[in-house]
Design a protein around this motif. Structure first.
Motif, PDB file in Angstrom:
ATOM      1  N   UNK A  31     -51.259  55.121  32.029  1.00 46.28           N
ATOM      2  CA  UNK A  31     -51.212  54.352  30.783  1.00 46.28           C
ATOM      3  C   UNK A  31     -51.774  55.152  29.618  1.00 46.28           C
ATOM      4  N   UNK A  32     -52.875  55.850  29.832  1.00 51.12           N
ATOM      5  CA  UNK A  32     -53.475  56.665  28.765  1.00 51.12           C
ATOM      6  C   UNK A  32     -52.509  57.751  28.323  1.00 51.12           C
ATOM      7  N   UNK A  33     -51.932  58.466  29.270  1.00 50.80           N
ATOM      8  CA  UNK A  33     -50.997  59.534  28.912  1.00 50.80           C
ATOM      9  C   UNK A  33     -49.762  58.969  28.220  1.00 50.80           C
ATOM     10  N   UNK A  34     -49.194  57.939  28.797  1.00 45.88           N
ATOM     11  CA  UNK A  34     -47.966  57.366  28.247  1.00 45.88           C
ATOM     12  C   UNK A  34     -48.228  56.786  26.851  1.00 45.88           C
ATOM     13  N   UNK A  35     -49.338  56.093  26.693  1.00 41.38           N
ATOM     14  CA  UNK A  35     -49.658  55.509  25.396  1.00 41.38           C
ATOM     15  C   UNK A  35     -49.850  56.560  24.329  1.00 41.38           C
ATOM     16  N   UNK A  36     -50.603  57.616  24.656  1.00 40.64           N
ATOM     17  CA  UNK A  36     -50.903  58.646  23.658  1.00 40.64           C
ATOM     18  C   UNK A  36     -49.672  59.456  23.300  1.00 40.64           C
ATOM     19  N   UNK A  37     -48.917  59.905  24.306  1.00 42.49           N
ATOM     20  CA  UNK A  37     -47.760  60.757  24.027  1.00 42.49           C
ATOM     21  C   UNK A  37     -46.659  60.012  23.268  1.00 42.49           C
ATOM     22  N   UNK A  38     -46.406  58.759  23.646  1.00 40.47           N
ATOM     23  CA  UNK A  38     -45.347  58.019  22.934  1.00 40.47           C
ATOM     24  C   UNK A  38     -45.790  57.653  21.523  1.00 40.47           C
ATOM     25  N   UNK A  39     -47.089  57.460  21.337  1.00 38.06           N
ATOM     26  CA  UNK A  39     -47.611  57.232  19.985  1.00 38.06           C
ATOM     27  C   UNK A  39     -47.370  58.461  19.112  1.00 38.06           C
ATOM     28  N   UNK A  40     -47.611  59.648  19.668  1.00 36.76           N
ATOM     29  CA  UNK A  40     -47.342  60.888  18.933  1.00 36.76           C
ATOM     30  C   UNK A  40     -45.851  61.040  18.655  1.00 36.76           C
ATOM     31  N   UNK A  41     -45.034  60.656  19.625  1.00 33.80           N
ATOM     32  CA  UNK A  41     -43.587  60.763  19.432  1.00 33.80           C
ATOM     33  C   UNK A  41     -43.133  59.895  18.261  1.00 33.80           C
ATOM     34  N   UNK A  42     -43.632  58.671  18.176  1.00 35.40           N
ATOM     35  CA  UNK A  42     -43.285  57.791  17.058  1.00 35.40           C
ATOM     36  C   UNK A  42     -43.867  58.304  15.743  1.00 35.40           C
ATOM     37  N   UNK A  43     -44.896  59.164  15.845  1.00 33.59           N
ATOM     38  CA  UNK A  43     -45.502  59.770  14.652  1.00 33.59           C
ATOM     39  C   UNK A  43     -44.786  61.059  14.250  1.00 33.59           C
ATOM     40  N   UNK A  44     -43.649  61.351  14.896  1.00 35.77           N
ATOM     41  CA  UNK A  44     -42.779  62.486  14.584  1.00 35.77           C
ATOM     42  C   UNK A  44     -43.337  63.827  15.059  1.00 35.77           C
ATOM     43  N   UNK A  45     -44.194  63.787  16.089  1.00 36.24           N
ATOM     44  CA  UNK A  45     -44.606  65.014  16.755  1.00 36.24           C
ATOM     45  C   UNK A  45     -43.615  65.293  17.888  1.00 36.24           C
ATOM     46  N   UNK A  75     -42.836  66.099  21.486  1.00 31.86           N
ATOM     47  CA  UNK A  75     -43.545  65.984  22.764  1.00 31.86           C
ATOM     48  C   UNK A  75     -42.690  66.502  23.917  1.00 31.86           C
ATOM     49  N   UNK A  76     -41.754  67.394  23.599  1.00 31.11           N
ATOM     50  CA  UNK A  76     -40.829  67.884  24.626  1.00 31.11           C
ATOM     51  C   UNK A  76     -41.557  68.538  25.797  1.00 31.11           C
ATOM     52  N   UNK A  77     -42.732  69.113  25.544  1.00 29.12           N
ATOM     53  CA  UNK A  77     -43.457  69.804  26.611  1.00 29.12           C
ATOM     54  C   UNK A  77     -44.048  68.847  27.644  1.00 29.12           C
ATOM     55  N   UNK A  78     -44.095  67.549  27.321  1.00 31.45           N
ATOM     56  CA  UNK A  78     -44.691  66.595  28.266  1.00 31.45           C
ATOM     57  C   UNK A  78     -43.688  65.525  28.712  1.00 31.45           C
ATOM     58  N   UNK A  79     -42.407  65.767  28.497  1.00 32.84           N
ATOM     59  CA  UNK A  79     -41.379  64.786  28.857  1.00 32.84           C
ATOM     60  C   UNK A  79     -41.400  64.480  30.357  1.00 32.84           C
ATOM     61  N   UNK A  80     -41.540  65.500  31.174  1.00 35.11           N
ATOM     62  CA  UNK A  80     -41.548  65.283  32.627  1.00 35.11           C
ATOM     63  C   UNK A  80     -42.735  64.419  33.051  1.00 35.11           C
ATOM     64  N   UNK A  81     -43.881  64.658  32.426  1.00 35.79           N
ATOM     65  CA  UNK A  81     -45.065  63.854  32.730  1.00 35.79           C
ATOM     66  C   UNK A  81     -44.856  62.409  32.309  1.00 35.79           C
ATOM     67  N   UNK A  94     -45.149  59.012  34.622  1.00 34.99           N
ATOM     68  CA  UNK A  94     -46.041  57.896  34.289  1.00 34.99           C
ATOM     69  C   UNK A  94     -45.268  56.595  34.101  1.00 34.99           C
ATOM     70  N   UNK A  95     -44.057  56.675  33.566  1.00 31.42           N
ATOM     71  CA  UNK A  95     -43.219  55.483  33.460  1.00 31.42           C
ATOM     72  C   UNK A  95     -42.892  54.930  34.840  1.00 31.42           C
ATOM     73  N   UNK A  96     -42.674  55.825  35.787  1.00 26.61           N
ATOM     74  CA  UNK A  96     -42.367  55.391  37.158  1.00 26.61           C
ATOM     75  C   UNK A  96     -43.578  54.702  37.791  1.00 26.61           C
ATOM     76  N   UNK A  97     -44.765  55.226  37.530  1.00 24.75           N
ATOM     77  CA  UNK A  97     -45.991  54.622  38.071  1.00 24.75           C
ATOM     78  C   UNK A  97     -46.183  53.202  37.540  1.00 24.75           C
ATOM     79  N   UNK A  98     -45.808  52.972  36.270  1.00 24.83           N
ATOM     80  CA  UNK A  98     -46.044  51.689  35.613  1.00 24.83           C
ATOM     81  C   UNK A  98     -44.804  50.796  35.549  1.00 24.83           C
TER      82      UNK A  98
END
Length: 572
Positions: free
Chosen positions: A282-296, A298-304, A308-312
């Protein structure tokens, strides 16, 4: 009631102040409200008793800190930056010692679209959380709820409706949203009902009406800054009496409201109910998708993210989530899960943050640096001080009048606000001479001398790019690029002996406005060419020169020769 401090309602200034504080304080392991006040006054970003700079700080300081205007202003800024997840108290038992978070690092360098990460950060505000201890008992995600409720109220909402309906009610789940909408609808049409509801609330929570209104200044400013709402004075919803200011949702606001409806909203209680593995996802997914919506990027963490989506998957049902870890749980927990390590050394921060690359924001290691020069405030003029040039004579005369180094710099800095190149360039060279360099300004028309001045040394000469205030009031990225060119030319032509390790300087009237952009360019130059760039403003140069004439015998030549990034001068 949810309370938002009110240090000012200009969000553009609010963001600029944050970037300035970050530039000067991010290298420290922690900092205080007094550190913040010193930076704000030094950079003329705060005033007290009609004054700015050192005098403002002096006039503001009180033995009773609760009556100190600048201290309290810094406290309000700190509270809002903590609410946004950009700063955090260094420890639960050290609430007035602060440090920046990983989310705050990203906010500081988001120059392409700073509004995007601000939007995500205000949407991430939720109560209760592990960041800020609040008196209110409401379970609330204020800004998301304002959008949800306004859509269902014909696209309009006003300040007092936000106070009565949103800032004093739980908003978890559709039932609570229904109750808020119904409460406001029951009031609409009668200004008397609205006034009575405000007064009843004031008595119940023990907060004056004007104080409750002040708590809305930051939220209302944020709503219009983000482009979600526009102000409209109308009698449409309260027909009797004068028109009142309503906030009308924009097309963009409607779009954001629709996006929020599609997100899976996760609060602190949800997080704490999950297993350790799911919390980490949840921490990883929340932070990375927040950055994605902020126009950063995040291609380097797509696999992660996919893992995490599968876990949740059973919890979030393949929905995108609304969860900001740095605004909900302790940042050291989030840091550990994200593998984030913050290192501090000599005012340098090495961190995983984002920067521009070909117009796209990418994640990479970036070094950001501020060089701090600490002056010793001595009482007597050095017996060896010599007035060998005009500026030295002026400084010595002001020292004899009892002026401090900072006050001397204030006076002479102001005197040179309109100086042309013909005056400013020799002035800078003379100040370097006072400090201990053998410096001379280059003559106009000498093409083989690319630099504007040169600090000559037998082994490590320093080229100096100078920008007078009539060329540019604030040092720009252009000056930094030219400082790089100067070093390359000097190393190539060997007209003066130098080395790779010594700095190349850019000197101007004021430090850069866009400090994050300049700092990033300096880091890029170091990473690519292994060349150090230092940036010094006239005020700082004057302070160092004054201290040198006063008898400060520290080796400022070596300090400046090895500096990197923006200068920060402290006087004790």
């Amino acid at each position: 009631m949810i309370r938002f401090p009110n240090p000012g309602s200009d969000i553009t200034s609010f963001l600029r102040i944050y970037k300035t504080l970050y530039t000067y304080l991010n290298g420290q392991s922690w900092f205080t409200l007094d550190d913040m006040s010193a930076i704000l006054t030094q950079m003329n970003l705060a005033a007290s008793s009609g004054h700015v700079g050192e005098q403002a700080l002096t006039l503001s300081t009180r033995a009773d800190r609760s009556r100190d205007p600048l201290y309290n202003q810094s406290k309000m800024y700190a509270e809002l930056y903590r609410t946004l997840g950009w700063m955090v108290s260094d420890a639960p038992d050290a609430v007035l010692k602060f440090r920046f978070t990983l989310l705050g690092d990203h906010a500081a360098i988001a120059d392409i679209d700073p509004k995007a990460i601000f939007e995500e950060s205000i949407l991430g505000i939720n109560y209760p959380n592990k960041i800020i201890a609040v008196k209110s008992t409401e379970a609330s995600r204020v800004f998301a709820t304002i959008l949800k409720v306004a859509i269902r109220l014909d696209g309009y909402i006003c300040r007092d409706e936000i106070i009565v309906g949103i800032m004093n009610n739980d908003d978890i789940g559709e039932d609570n949203i229904d109750d808020i909408v119904a409460k406001i609808k029951a009031i609409r049409g009668s200004i008397t009902k609205l006034s009575d509801a405000i007064m009843e609330l004031s008595k119940r929570v023990g907060i004056l009406k004007i104080t409750m209104e002040n708590y809305t200044r930051f939220p209302l400013a944020a709503l219009t800054y983000c482009g979600w709402f526009e102000k409209e004075r109308t009698k449409q919803f309260y027909p009797k009496g004068r028109p009142i200011v309503m906030f009308r949702i924009t097309e963009y606001g409607e779009k954001r409201a629709d996006e929020i409806k599609s997100l899976f909203d996760i609060r602190l209680a949800d997080y704490e109910s999950y297993s350790i593995k799911k919390k980490e996802s949840l921490v990883r997914l929340g932070f990375y998708t927040m950055l994605q919506r902020s126009k950063f990027d995040i291609s380097s963490v797509v696999n992660q993210i996919k893992k995490d989506q599968a876990v949740l998957k059973n919890e979030i049902a393949n929905k995108a989530i609304l969860f900001s870890p740095y605004q909900t749980i302790r940042p050291e927990v989030a840091d550990d899960i994200l593998g984030h390590i913050r290192q501090h050394s000599n005012s340098t921060i090495i961190d995983l943050i984002c920067t521009k690359n070909g117009g796209i924001l990418t994640v990479e290691n970036l070094t950001r640096q501020v060089t701090t020069v600490r002056l010793n405030q001595l009482g007597d003029i050095s017996s060896i001080a010599k007035a060998e040039n005009e500026i030295a004579i002026k400084i010595l005369s002001l020292i004899e009048l009892g002026k401090s180094d900072r006050k001397i710099a204030d006076i002479l800095h102001s005197e040179n606000i309109d100086s042309l190149q013909s005056i400013f360039y020799p002035l800078v060279a003379d100040l370097f001479d006072i400090i201990g360099f053998n410096c001379r300004a280059s003559r106009a028309g000498i093409n083989y001398e690319r630099w504007d001045a040169i600090a000559i040394d037998a082994e490590c000469s320093i080229p100096i790019e100078i920008k007078s205030p009539t060329e540019e009031r604030f040092i720009s990225v252009k000056a930094v690029r030219q400082a790089l060119e100067n070093k390359v030319v000097l190393l190539s032509r060997k007209s003066y002996k130098t080395d790779w390790d010594s700095v190349s300087l850019a000197v101007g009237y004021n430090l850069p406005k866009e400090r994050a952009e300049v700092s990033r360019l300096i880091a890029d130059i170091k990473n690519t060419f292994n060349i150090k760039i230092g940036v010094i403003d006239l005020h700082s140069l004057l302070m160092i020169a004054s201290a040198a004439l006063r008898g400060d015998n520290a080796d400022r030549v070596s300090e400046i020769r090895q500096m990197e990034g923006l200068i920060n001068v402290e006087s004790f």
